[in-house]
Design a protein around this motif. Sequence first.
Motif, PDB file in Angstrom:
ATOM      1  N   PHE A 402       7.084  -8.740   6.451  1.00 40.71           N
ATOM      2  CA  PHE A 402       6.030  -7.803   7.080  1.00 40.71           C
ATOM      3  C   PHE A 402       5.926  -6.726   6.026  1.00 40.71           C
ATOM      4  O   PHE A 402       5.013  -6.254   5.514  1.00 40.71           O
ATOM      5  CB  PHE A 402       6.047  -7.034   8.396  1.00 40.71           C
ATOM      6  CG  PHE A 402       5.456  -7.923   9.537  1.00 40.71           C
ATOM      7  CD1 PHE A 402       6.655  -8.680  10.338  1.00 40.71           C
ATOM      8  CD2 PHE A 402       4.513  -8.491   9.705  1.00 40.71           C
ATOM      9  CE1 PHE A 402       6.114  -9.462  11.417  1.00 40.71           C
ATOM     10  CE2 PHE A 402       3.726  -9.207  10.539  1.00 40.71           C
ATOM     11  CZ  PHE A 402       4.718  -9.891  11.615  1.00 40.71           C
ATOM     12  N   PHE A 403       7.037  -6.284   5.681  1.00 40.53           N
ATOM     13  CA  PHE A 403       7.037  -4.794   4.997  1.00 40.53           C
ATOM     14  C   PHE A 403       6.769  -5.223   3.558  1.00 40.53           C
ATOM     15  O   PHE A 403       6.036  -4.694   2.624  1.00 40.53           O
ATOM     16  CB  PHE A 403       8.445  -4.350   5.029  1.00 40.53           C
ATOM     17  CG  PHE A 403       8.816  -2.949   4.169  1.00 40.53           C
ATOM     18  CD1 PHE A 403       9.626  -2.994   2.918  1.00 40.53           C
ATOM     19  CD2 PHE A 403       7.972  -1.868   4.606  1.00 40.53           C
ATOM     20  CE1 PHE A 403       9.267  -1.617   2.341  1.00 40.53           C
ATOM     21  CE2 PHE A 403       7.843  -0.562   4.075  1.00 40.53           C
ATOM     22  CZ  PHE A 403       8.548  -0.674   2.886  1.00 40.53           C
ATOM     23  N   PHE A 404       7.115  -6.434   2.893  1.00 42.81           N
ATOM     24  CA  PHE A 404       6.823  -7.041   1.546  1.00 42.81           C
ATOM     25  C   PHE A 404       5.403  -7.282   1.313  1.00 42.81           C
ATOM     26  O   PHE A 404       5.026  -6.755   0.294  1.00 42.81           O
ATOM     27  CB  PHE A 404       7.905  -8.271   1.419  1.00 42.81           C
ATOM     28  CG  PHE A 404       7.891  -8.628   0.052  1.00 42.81           C
ATOM     29  CD1 PHE A 404       7.248  -9.801  -0.585  1.00 42.81           C
ATOM     30  CD2 PHE A 404       8.687  -7.937  -0.783  1.00 42.81           C
ATOM     31  CE1 PHE A 404       7.512 -10.275  -1.622  1.00 42.81           C
ATOM     32  CE2 PHE A 404       8.939  -8.486  -2.137  1.00 42.81           C
ATOM     33  CZ  PHE A 404       8.443  -9.503  -2.596  1.00 42.81           C
ATOM     34  N   LEU A 406       2.857  -5.791   3.312  1.00 42.48           N
ATOM     35  CA  LEU A 406       1.731  -4.687   3.709  1.00 42.48           C
ATOM     36  C   LEU A 406       2.383  -3.400   3.229  1.00 42.48           C
ATOM     37  O   LEU A 406       1.628  -2.419   3.293  1.00 42.48           O
ATOM     38  CB  LEU A 406       1.863  -4.628   5.118  1.00 42.48           C
ATOM     39  CG  LEU A 406       1.442  -5.989   5.826  1.00 42.48           C
ATOM     40  CD1 LEU A 406       1.405  -5.940   7.396  1.00 42.48           C
ATOM     41  CD2 LEU A 406      -0.011  -6.410   5.448  1.00 42.48           C
ATOM     42  N   HIS A 407       3.962  -3.190   3.004  1.00 44.88           N
ATOM     43  CA  HIS A 407       4.437  -2.028   2.590  1.00 44.88           C
ATOM     44  C   HIS A 407       3.797  -0.812   3.362  1.00 44.88           C
ATOM     45  O   HIS A 407       3.777  -0.864   4.503  1.00 44.88           O
ATOM     46  CB  HIS A 407       3.818  -1.770   1.052  1.00 44.88           C
ATOM     47  CG  HIS A 407       4.699  -0.752   0.406  1.00 44.88           C
ATOM     48  ND1 HIS A 407       4.414   0.531  -0.151  1.00 44.88           N
ATOM     49  CD2 HIS A 407       6.037  -0.651  -0.009  1.00 44.88           C
ATOM     50  CE1 HIS A 407       5.228   1.327  -0.707  1.00 44.88           C
ATOM     51  NE2 HIS A 407       6.395   0.543  -0.689  1.00 44.88           N
ATOM     52  N   LEU A 409       1.212  -0.087   4.955  1.00 43.63           N
ATOM     53  CA  LEU A 409       0.229  -0.444   5.978  1.00 43.63           C
ATOM     54  C   LEU A 409       1.017  -0.593   7.363  1.00 43.63           C
ATOM     55  O   LEU A 409       0.311  -0.553   8.279  1.00 43.63           O
ATOM     56  CB  LEU A 409      -0.469  -1.682   5.444  1.00 43.63           C
ATOM     57  CG  LEU A 409      -1.511  -1.442   4.463  1.00 43.63           C
ATOM     58  CD1 LEU A 409      -2.216  -2.739   4.048  1.00 43.63           C
ATOM     59  CD2 LEU A 409      -2.561  -0.536   4.919  1.00 43.63           C
ATOM     60  N   VAL A 410       2.177  -1.184   7.279  1.00 47.34           N
ATOM     61  CA  VAL A 410       3.026  -0.873   8.405  1.00 47.34           C
ATOM     62  C   VAL A 410       3.313   0.169   9.244  1.00 47.34           C
ATOM     63  O   VAL A 410       3.238   0.305  10.566  1.00 47.34           O
ATOM     64  CB  VAL A 410       4.446  -1.809   8.432  1.00 47.34           C
ATOM     65  CG1 VAL A 410       4.370  -2.984   7.895  1.00 47.34           C
ATOM     66  CG2 VAL A 410       5.326  -0.938   7.313  1.00 47.34           C
ATOM     67  N   PHE A 411       3.181   1.277   8.448  1.00 49.41           N
ATOM     68  CA  PHE A 411       3.228   2.736   9.259  1.00 49.41           C
ATOM     69  C   PHE A 411       1.983   3.103   9.709  1.00 49.41           C
ATOM     70  O   PHE A 411       1.894   3.986  10.649  1.00 49.41           O
ATOM     71  CB  PHE A 411       3.744   3.705   8.120  1.00 49.41           C
ATOM     72  CG  PHE A 411       5.184   3.277   7.401  1.00 49.41           C
ATOM     73  CD1 PHE A 411       5.379   2.801   6.221  1.00 49.41           C
ATOM     74  CD2 PHE A 411       6.380   3.507   8.400  1.00 49.41           C
ATOM     75  CE1 PHE A 411       6.651   2.692   5.899  1.00 49.41           C
ATOM     76  CE2 PHE A 411       7.510   2.834   7.780  1.00 49.41           C
ATOM     77  CZ  PHE A 411       7.862   2.472   6.738  1.00 49.41           C
ATOM     78  N   LEU A 412       0.898   2.757   8.560  1.00 50.22           N
ATOM     79  CA  LEU A 412      -0.489   3.328   8.870  1.00 50.22           C
ATOM     80  C   LEU A 412      -1.158   2.566   9.985  1.00 50.22           C
ATOM     81  O   LEU A 412      -2.080   3.011  10.735  1.00 50.22           O
ATOM     82  CB  LEU A 412      -1.234   3.399   7.726  1.00 50.22           C
ATOM     83  CG  LEU A 412      -0.931   4.267   6.674  1.00 50.22           C
ATOM     84  CD1 LEU A 412      -1.427   3.832   5.491  1.00 50.22           C
ATOM     85  CD2 LEU A 412      -0.904   5.575   6.999  1.00 50.22           C
ATOM     86  N   PHE A 413      -0.669   1.238  10.238  1.00 49.61           N
ATOM     87  CA  PHE A 413      -1.298   0.387  11.392  1.00 49.61           C
ATOM     88  C   PHE A 413      -1.492   1.022  12.609  1.00 49.61           C
ATOM     89  O   PHE A 413      -2.466   0.928  13.235  1.00 49.61           O
ATOM     90  CB  PHE A 413      -0.812  -1.178  11.227  1.00 49.61           C
ATOM     91  CG  PHE A 413      -1.565  -1.878  12.026  1.00 49.61           C
ATOM     92  CD1 PHE A 413      -1.188  -2.503  13.283  1.00 49.61           C
ATOM     93  CD2 PHE A 413      -2.415  -2.607  11.590  1.00 49.61           C
ATOM     94  CE1 PHE A 413      -1.670  -3.127  14.160  1.00 49.61           C
ATOM     95  CE2 PHE A 413      -3.091  -3.759  12.306  1.00 49.61           C
ATOM     96  CZ  PHE A 413      -2.779  -4.010  13.563  1.00 49.61           C
ATOM     97  N   PRO A 414      -0.252   1.588  13.272  1.00 47.92           N
ATOM     98  CA  PRO A 414      -0.211   1.941  14.603  1.00 47.92           C
ATOM     99  C   PRO A 414      -0.915   3.262  14.601  1.00 47.92           C
ATOM    100  O   PRO A 414      -1.572   3.563  15.683  1.00 47.92           O
ATOM    101  CB  PRO A 414       1.313   2.234  14.978  1.00 47.92           C
ATOM    102  CG  PRO A 414       2.111   1.894  13.752  1.00 47.92           C
ATOM    103  CD  PRO A 414       1.237   1.225  12.795  1.00 47.92           C
ATOM    104  N   ALA A 415      -1.020   4.092  13.439  1.00 48.15           N
ATOM    105  CA  ALA A 415      -1.606   5.208  13.445  1.00 48.15           C
ATOM    106  C   ALA A 415      -3.084   4.982  13.423  1.00 48.15           C
ATOM    107  O   ALA A 415      -3.948   5.702  14.083  1.00 48.15           O
ATOM    108  CB  ALA A 415      -1.297   5.979  12.236  1.00 48.15           C
ATOM    109  N   LEU A 417      -4.532   2.307  14.913  1.00 49.37           N
ATOM    110  CA  LEU A 417      -4.909   2.120  16.120  1.00 49.37           C
ATOM    111  C   LEU A 417      -4.877   3.027  17.061  1.00 49.37           C
ATOM    112  O   LEU A 417      -5.914   3.400  17.907  1.00 49.37           O
ATOM    113  CB  LEU A 417      -3.669   1.293  16.750  1.00 49.37           C
ATOM    114  CG  LEU A 417      -3.791  -0.256  16.493  1.00 49.37           C
ATOM    115  CD1 LEU A 417      -2.361  -0.837  17.086  1.00 49.37           C
ATOM    116  CD2 LEU A 417      -4.909  -0.966  16.975  1.00 49.37           C
ATOM    117  N   LEU A 452      -3.911 -10.890   8.992  1.00 48.52           N
ATOM    118  CA  LEU A 452      -3.666  -9.633   9.199  1.00 48.52           C
ATOM    119  C   LEU A 452      -3.876  -8.502   8.153  1.00 48.52           C
ATOM    120  O   LEU A 452      -4.319  -7.624   8.422  1.00 48.52           O
ATOM    121  CB  LEU A 452      -1.982  -9.600   9.536  1.00 48.52           C
ATOM    122  CG  LEU A 452      -1.415  -8.225   9.866  1.00 48.52           C
ATOM    123  CD1 LEU A 452      -1.974  -7.547  11.111  1.00 48.52           C
ATOM    124  CD2 LEU A 452       0.105  -8.413   9.954  1.00 48.52           C
TER     125      LEU A 452
END
Lengths: 743, 155
Positions: A402-404, A406-407, A409-415, A417, A452
């Motif tokens: 996931f991190f590799f 999306l970098h 975006l894994v932090f920005l995704f829940p924000a 939402l 995704l």
Amino acid sequence: MTQMRAKMRRRSSSDCLSRLISNNPALAMVTLRHEQRPKVTMAKAGLFDISLDKQSLLLRLLILALICVIAFSTRLFSVLRYESVIHEFDPYFNFRSTKYLVNEGFYNFLNWFDEGAWYPLGRIVGGTVYPGLMVTAGAVYWFLHALHFTVQIRNVCVLLAPFFASLTAMATYGFTKEVHDSPSAGLVAAAMIAIVPGYISRSVAGSYDNEGIAIFALIFTFYTWVKSVKTGSLFWSTLCSLAYFYMVAAWGGYIFIINLIPLHVLLLLVTGRYSAKVYVAYTTLYSLGTILAMQIRFVNFQAVQTSEHMLALGTFGLLQIYVFVNWVRSQISGEQFRSVVRAAAIFAVGILGFGFMIGQATGYIAPWTGRFYAFLDPTYAKDNIPIIASVSEHQPTTWASFFFDLHLLVFLFPAGLYFCFKKLTDHNLFAVLYGVSSVYFAGVMVRLMLVLAPIACVLGAIAVSETLKTYSKYIRPRPFSERSKAGGKAEEELPLGREIGYVMIAGATMLLVLYVFHCTWVTSEAYSSPSIVLAAKQPDGSRLIFDDFREAYWWLNMNTKPDARVMSWWDYGYQLAAMANRTILVDNNTWNNSHIAEVGTAFASNETVAIDIMRRMDVDYVLVIFGGLTGYASDDINKFLWMVRIGGSTHPNIKEADYYTRGEFRVDAGGSPVMLNTLMYKLCYYRFGQVYTERNRPSGFDRVRNVEIGNKDFELQYLDEAFTSQHWIVRIFKVKKPENRSA
Amino acid sequence: IINMESLIQLGEIPFKYVRPPHVRAKVPQIPTLSTMTIFGLVFASYFLVMSGLIYDIIVEPPSIGSARDEVTGQIKPQAILKYRINGQFIIEGLSAGMMFSIGGGGIILLNQGSAKNLTPQNRYILIVTGVLLIGMAYSMSIVFIRMKIPGYGLA
């Protein structure tokens, strides 16, 4: 004097104008004409004498053009490093089909029966392939040739995916603009999706696969869907069904669309956001879309028969019933309505449920196919279908993948939402639904990270855009009229407001720059290798190229008779058919499990049993991949256990436990005797016992398993070595004909 | 004669001999959840999926790995599976999922910090905490990924 100036400043411009006109009647003519012109923001800014609106439009167009260029050029690493060559395995079949389409014509392509694959069964290519990719490449090829740019079909196929990546960035801009009502979020989303590694992995130049065009079709379908829900117009709904038709033609992932959109409609119904626009949009999409989807031979009547499409049908029926009930309620009085509804509801539910049960029981409504059932129950494939479980792309996802991919975006995704949930509208709800469902599916299968990535870019862009919008308010120069107001504004209360704004913008910029660095590094290092050509770094820094695959396929093409049949493991089937142009037994389509099990049994048995199978299937040559000399880890010995499992699924005398010693899979002297006598072992290690691979190691040292092999000096009874490539990666053996006189 | 009245009379026959109980059956109400409650549930499920929960369920890796210490020869626990990004331990997945969720939470705090009607002290606390959380989450994720991919960086 200052009082006079203050008074003058407070008067508006039109006041001055009217006084000027009354003082000078000649000016009145000119100003009247001026007043009749349409109002435009006539604020001049900076050096350019154009209005702010036009400036922002120009800036937006410039940014979008740059994004297109970036999306195309970041995918060209392998073309610049090696050459314009098709990568991997599946694209070779697509390339061969496209060549057939371009040479023979569209109708011959639709009716193509390929005798060169799955000998002796053959493959009905016209009915088992999604033609969208080949037709798109063919259309581009014919268009360029019509303009007399005589481009080779290989170059069209290699560069199709980067071209469609630019189009995807445009579609994402449109989608985000519709979902969030702000073009700036759209620009950020387009920029992010141009370089996100999750999408690049399947759309790099040379990766000529369905996903390259399917993601464009996906985002475009979703964009037209959101537009049609917003406007309720028949035009956008029809455009949505046409986009859906393109998606069905392009990729099997259209199942995702035809389940997500009904879910969205159901959610709108449940949360009370129903409106007539949704009715128009969904009814048009379902009717037209299903009819269009059935035009693709591969889909055919599955669109109304299989369980994967039942949710769409059910939602369609439910929507009609809902609207009908509302209409009846508006026509008749209250008590009559209640009794009618009660009777009708019981009747309808009974009939529908009965019909559905009959459909399931007789098998008319086919149950979920194994491939898609694995999404609902991820443990199903592991226990029941070894072929699906063996593909490395079908493994579940770890956090690092996931991190590799999306970098940031894994932090920005829940924000993102969170921002959608704060101001929930019909379109936001669609983005939320898409995001949540794709996160789950990407967690089940690594390959679906591709689905995704777009919505992660969209929601991430919403988060970035909202945060920057909030904090850039602190540093925006305050307009003239607001300076005079007494300080009631929140920003003015904060003494360090401007500094906080600067820090936020700098921080966001830094994070986005780090995102760009990461994406470019990942594209360059991880996703730009054409698997057909291997490269290794030597100690002095220069690169050593292993071109064994193409060498071996070309040898086959030049040195064997045209109707020779080649047996290999199914991974290499497409490449063999496309480059060596020979008949093969099994290929990557894996549509016939028992045929693959025959090949697996042949490889997993000793020579006497195997020659029986090979002669029965008219095999002339056997091809194996061996990495022990070079250290190439994806060779057939590492895949061997899958051959045992798949062969054992139809032949009960192939037992996996026989190939282990005390639970371990070994090829050295401690390996099980069954293992050391299999055809695969003998073909891979023939004459390897005399080769020294590393210093201070005995001869026959396998550099992948890191052991000295157990069975060194043996001769092959029924096969002859025909060809071994330069670094021993590909080895081809000829099957001997039966003896003239029986012994 | 089969018509509505005779059917109703037929249906009334059992009730001449049996007295129906005096019970009021109500249609059960599904409790409606607020938007932010649903967001909380979605956020929690995001944390679980990002930790590689489905990978843990199917592949069943050990919860923590072990490595032999070079100097002392003792076996020490190793939280992160090195050199492979398609494999993980359970604890490693959960801590990485935690990092992602904390990062997301930091951005949400930043947005809360720009709301109206906040005292300056509250505003500072929210903004500074948000920035710290984002910074920490990002740095920790980079540290983790460097342990898995040896050559990661600007090279």
